[in-house]
Design an enzyme around this catalytic site. Structure first.
Site, short mmCIF file in Angstrom:
data_model
loop_
_atom_site.label_atom_id
_atom_site.label_comp_id
_atom_site.label_asym_id
_atom_site.label_seq_id
_atom_site.Cartn_x
_atom_site.Cartn_y
_atom_site.Cartn_z
N GLU A 15 8.59 -14.23 0.63
CA GLU A 15 8.22 -13.58 1.88
C GLU A 15 8.51 -12.09 1.76
O GLU A 15 9.61 -11.70 1.37
CB GLU A 15 9.00 -14.16 3.05
CG GLU A 15 8.69 -13.47 4.35
CD GLU A 15 9.58 -13.93 5.49
OE1 GLU A 15 9.87 -13.08 6.35
OE2 GLU A 15 9.98 -15.08 5.51
N CYS A 49 4.52 -10.78 8.42
CA CYS A 49 5.21 -9.78 7.59
C CYS A 49 4.79 -8.35 7.90
O CYS A 49 5.56 -7.42 7.68
CB CYS A 49 4.97 -10.06 6.11
SG CYS A 49 5.72 -11.61 5.56
#
Length: 169
Positions: A15, A49
């Site tokens: 991530e 994100c």
């Protein structure tokens, strides 16, 4: 990490994170900026994100921008975002609790409503946030939006470049 995992054919998910600012200068089209920023923060309730993480708004347009941003969120989610079929819930109880902890990191200008049972948090704008507050130090990954003001563009450049490189700007 990926190289080490690849040697053993081990599946891995990575991530990317960070603190992605939105900068709104005094000569911006306030309504357009507010609409686009609200859309970015509403997408998956800010749990992406590249979600906008904090706002840097020129002090001369602060109040007009806050009003436009609140209007943009209402346009997207209605007056009761908890009832919106388009606004998702927070991914886990742990994430919910972390996010609720940020609500006392500034003055709530709008939003602030939450429901632990549903893991719902309304899009929330925090004003008068210290750059050293936890909400400004950690990736938010949720619908909470700290706002800071600036008077000079050079101050914004310094503020952003003194921190870890954002994924989006």
């Amino acid at each position: 990490v990926m190289a080490a995992a690849a040697k053993h054919l081990t599946p891995v998910v990575l991530e990317l994170g960070g603190k992605s600012p939105c900068i709104v200068d005094y000569d911006a089209d306030i309504a357009t900026a507010a609409r686009r920023i609200a859309w970015g923060k509403c997408l998956n309730a800010g749990q992406t994100c590249i979600a906008p993480d904090y706002l840097l708004v020129h002090e001369d347009i602060k109040e007009a921008f806050i009003e436009a941003l609140q209007k943009a969120f209402r346009s997207l989610l209605g007056r009761k975002p908890q009832k919106s079929k388009h606004f998702v819930r927070i991914v886990s109880d742990r994430a919910f609790d972390r996010l609720i902890g940020y609500l006392d990191n500034g003055i709530i200008r709008f939003g602030g409503e939450y429901d632990k049972e549903e893991r719902f948090i309304a899009p929330t704008l925090l004003d008068e946030v210290s750059p050293s507050a936890p909400v400004m130090q950690e990736e938010i990954f949720g619908p909470i939006f700290p706002l800071l003001t600036f008077a000079d563009t050079e101050d914004v450049v310094s503020f952003v470049t003194e921190r870890e490189k954002p994924l989006a700007l």
